[in-house]
Scaffold this active site. Sequence first.
Site, PDB file in Angstrom:
ATOM      1  N   GLY A 147       1.133  -1.401   0.213  1.00 61.75           N
ATOM      2  CA  GLY A 147       0.337  -0.052   0.402  1.00 61.75           C
ATOM      3  C   GLY A 147       1.151   1.308   0.057  1.00 61.75           C
ATOM      4  O   GLY A 147       0.120   2.348   0.328  1.00 61.75           O
ATOM      5  N   SER A 148       2.363   1.455  -0.216  1.00 57.62           N
ATOM      6  CA  SER A 148       3.131   2.394  -0.171  1.00 57.62           C
ATOM      7  C   SER A 148       2.842   3.890  -1.095  1.00 57.62           C
ATOM      8  O   SER A 148       2.586   4.470  -1.179  1.00 57.62           O
ATOM      9  CB  SER A 148       4.593   2.190  -0.674  1.00 57.62           C
ATOM     10  OG  SER A 148       4.183   2.053  -1.703  1.00 57.62           O
TER      11      SER A 148
ATOM     12  N   ASN B 207      -5.108   2.804 -13.752  1.00 55.60           N
ATOM     13  CA  ASN B 207      -4.002   1.779 -13.413  1.00 55.60           C
ATOM     14  C   ASN B 207      -2.510   2.131 -13.108  1.00 55.60           C
ATOM     15  O   ASN B 207      -2.395   3.495 -14.082  1.00 55.60           O
ATOM     16  CB  ASN B 207      -4.623   0.434 -13.894  1.00 55.60           C
ATOM     17  CG  ASN B 207      -3.641  -0.422 -13.427  1.00 55.60           C
ATOM     18  OD1 ASN B 207      -2.920  -0.711 -12.183  1.00 55.60           O
ATOM     19  ND2 ASN B 207      -2.399  -1.225 -14.158  1.00 55.60           N
TER      20      ASN B 207
ATOM     21  N   HIS C 249       1.218   1.043 -13.577  1.00 56.68           N
ATOM     22  CA  HIS C 249       2.434   0.060 -14.231  1.00 56.68           C
ATOM     23  C   HIS C 249       3.459   0.041 -13.532  1.00 56.68           C
ATOM     24  O   HIS C 249       3.312   1.289 -14.352  1.00 56.68           O
ATOM     25  CB  HIS C 249       1.763  -0.859 -15.697  1.00 56.68           C
ATOM     26  CG  HIS C 249       2.226  -1.689 -15.544  1.00 56.68           C
ATOM     27  ND1 HIS C 249       1.680  -3.101 -15.274  1.00 56.68           N
ATOM     28  CD2 HIS C 249       3.634  -1.917 -16.638  1.00 56.68           C
ATOM     29  CE1 HIS C 249       2.651  -3.668 -16.009  1.00 56.68           C
ATOM     30  NE2 HIS C 249       3.706  -3.960 -16.712  1.00 56.68           N
TER      31      HIS C 249
ATOM     32  N   ASP D 179      -3.990  -3.819 -19.806  1.00 51.98           N
ATOM     33  CA  ASP D 179      -2.781  -2.774 -19.810  1.00 51.98           C
ATOM     34  C   ASP D 179      -2.941  -1.862 -20.837  1.00 51.98           C
ATOM     35  O   ASP D 179      -1.702  -1.873 -21.618  1.00 51.98           O
ATOM     36  CB  ASP D 179      -0.928  -3.089 -19.033  1.00 51.98           C
ATOM     37  CG  ASP D 179      -1.002  -4.163 -18.111  1.00 51.98           C
ATOM     38  OD1 ASP D 179      -1.717  -3.701 -16.701  1.00 51.98           O
ATOM     39  OD2 ASP D 179       0.094  -5.055 -17.411  1.00 51.98           O
TER      40      ASP D 179
ATOM     41  N   GLU E 255       7.026   6.103  -8.873  1.00 55.14           N
ATOM     42  CA  GLU E 255       5.159   5.791  -9.030  1.00 55.14           C
ATOM     43  C   GLU E 255       4.492   7.001  -8.038  1.00 55.14           C
ATOM     44  O   GLU E 255       3.260   7.430  -8.088  1.00 55.14           O
ATOM     45  CB  GLU E 255       5.302   4.984  -8.883  1.00 55.14           C
ATOM     46  CG  GLU E 255       5.711   3.545  -9.829  1.00 55.14           C
ATOM     47  CD  GLU E 255       5.098   2.138  -9.763  1.00 55.14           C
ATOM     48  OE1 GLU E 255       3.490   1.876  -9.124  1.00 55.14           O
ATOM     49  OE2 GLU E 255       6.394   1.530  -9.625  1.00 55.14           O
TER      50      GLU E 255
HETATM   51  C1  GAR Z   1       3.229  -0.970  -8.178  1.00 53.34           C
HETATM   52  O1  GAR Z   1       4.515  -0.333  -8.145  1.00 53.34           O
HETATM   53  C2  GAR Z   1       2.601  -1.254  -8.829  1.00 53.34           C
HETATM   54  O2  GAR Z   1       3.646  -0.297 -10.525  1.00 53.34           O
HETATM   55  C3  GAR Z   1       2.878  -2.462  -8.944  1.00 53.34           C
HETATM   56  O3  GAR Z   1       2.611  -3.713  -7.368  1.00 53.34           O
HETATM   57  C4  GAR Z   1       3.302  -1.891  -6.777  1.00 53.34           C
HETATM   58  C5  GAR Z   1       2.611  -1.624  -5.672  1.00 53.34           C
HETATM   59  O4  GAR Z   1       2.791  -1.486  -4.891  1.00 53.34           O
HETATM   60  N1  GAR Z   1       1.561  -3.562  -9.946  1.00 53.34           N
HETATM   61  C6  GAR Z   1       1.439  -3.545 -10.907  1.00 53.34           C
HETATM   62  O5  GAR Z   1       2.591  -4.636 -11.185  1.00 53.34           O
HETATM   63  C7  GAR Z   1       0.102  -4.202 -11.571  1.00 53.34           C
HETATM   64  N2  GAR Z   1       0.922  -4.603 -13.364  1.00 53.34           N
HETATM   65  P1  GAR Z   1       2.587  -1.111  -2.742  1.00 53.34           P
HETATM   66  O6  GAR Z   1       1.209  -1.824  -2.703  1.00 53.34           O
HETATM   67  O7  GAR Z   1       3.429  -0.736  -2.269  1.00 53.34           O
HETATM   68  O8  GAR Z   1       2.129   0.047  -3.455  1.00 53.34           O
END
Ligand code: GAR
Length: 200
Positions: free
Chosen positions: A16-17, A111, A113, A154, A183
């Site tokens: 959840g960052s 979304n 990515h 995607d 991100e």
């Molecule tokens: C992020 O890097 C996001 O882009 C990726 O999961 C991570 C979530 O991190 N999502 C994907 O790969 C979806 N295709 P988080 O839980 O720390 O926010």
Amino acid sequence: MTTHTTRIAVFCSGNGSTFKALFQAIRNKTLPAKIVLCLSNRARCGAMEFAQQNGITTLHITEKQFSSFEEFATAMVERLKEHKIDIILLAGYMRKVPDAVVAAFPERMLNIHPALLPKFGGEGMYGIHVHTAVLEASETETGATVHFVNEEYDKGKILLQRTVPVLPYDTPETLAARVLACEHALYPDALEKLLTLQRS
Ligand code: GAR
């Protein structure tokens, strides 16, 4: 004139960052929006804990709680309507969003990515797998993409993209950390862009 505060649902599965970065940026940038729901396929994860600590309603919903995928999809749409959700932000949600939900939120679901789509996207391309593939392809740059969600994984229209260098001796983990930092700034900027588009 009163301006409507955009009601946001964030879908998460992990640490959840990204969710935290969005929550903080909405405050810091004083965006006319509010995260009112954290939806997850996991009852307990970093995102759900953060939401609970910050007074945001949480919803744990998975296909397993229903007798069919259709029932699950219908229930998800109903819950989102009950909470009067305007925009959905997928932030590390590791499940396919049912088509019925996508159809109910045209141009209103984003979304993020962790790569420069259309490269390194699609089925199986998530999390660390993306960064491993980028290194295996000897790319010199990668990045992050915020795009609208449609029925194709995607493949929705790109809203915002930012590049990140791939450095010599990067491992999938070091690269993942650099992209994640990107991100955390990109997603709030993309949200701001969407809100501006919607209000123009
Ligand atoms: C992020 O890097 C996001 O882009 C990726 O999961 C991570 C979530 O991190 N999502 C994907 O790969 C979806 N295709 P988080 O839980 O720390 O926010």
